[in-house]
Design a protein around this motif. Structure first.
Motif: not given
Ligand code: SAM
Length: 185
Positions: A107, A134, A136, A164, A167, A169
């Motif tokens: 992000a 990605f 977490t 921005n 999540s 997902r």
């Protein structure tokens, strides 16, 4: 068209204070990202976790939906959950793909990032598989982003304050669509 896979990393990731931590697996991430990955034609969805008990949990979710009673009850989930490959480290996902290009997501803007337009073009040519990575927690550790072949630009917000923080997902689904939606869409 190049082979594209995704990885969801639970270690090494950042915590609120930018320390390196290991996060717990979230059931919803497994389902939702697997379904998006399958819908957009990705070959694999790697879930990276260094702790065996957490990997076993993810394996149980996978087998429930691929072979167990979940597969009989909702057969549509099987092909998506079949993409799940649970590995201890990101390097294991890279070996499984035979040395992919690593493309990280964040992000937060970083110097020398790749635009989605450039990334989409790059997927059209020949080349090794691409592993979209990605995070977490509070995002991927610098040790992962620093060794990426490419860092994708952040998905931006139209808001004045720039918020921005999606999540993982949502970020995965948007990235898959930007990179892999059929031409003209
Ligand atoms: N617990 C959180 C959740 O709700 O999913 C985990 C947040 S984790 C930092 C979110 C991950 O999604 C990031 O590491 C990155 O991979 C991706 N992500 C989130 N917002 C993004 C954005 N604006 N652009 C690109 N990737 C983004």
């Amino acid at each position: 068209v190049r082979r594209v896979a995704a990885a969801l990393v639970h270690h090494p990731v950042l915590d609120r204070g930018r320390g390196i931590v290991t996060t717990a697996i979230t059931n919803l991430d497994l389902h939702d990202i697997a379904r998006s990955a399958h819908s957009y034609g990705l070959s694999d969805f790697f879930v990276v976790h260094p702790i065996a008990a957490q990997r076993e949990l993810a394996e149980r979710v996978r087998s429930y939906w691929v072979q167990g009673s979940g597969a009989r009850r909702i057969p549509d989930r099987s092909p998506a959950l079949e993409l799940l490959r649970i590995v201890p480290a990101l390097e294991d996902a890279e070996s499984a793909l035979g040395g992919p290009e690593l493309w990280t997501t964040s992000a937060v803007a970083r110097p020398s990032s790749m635009t989605y337009a450039a990334a989409r073009d790059r997927l059209k040519g020949d080349g090794p598989p691409v592993l979209l990575v990605f995070g977490t927690g509070w995002g991927l550790a610098d040790s992962v982003c620093d060794r990426a072949h490419f860092r994708l630009e952040p998905i931006r917000s139209p808001r004045a304050d720039g918020y921005n923080h999606l999540s993982v997902r949502a970020a995965a689904a948007i990235s898959f669509d930007r990179l892999l939606s059929p031409a003209g869409d």
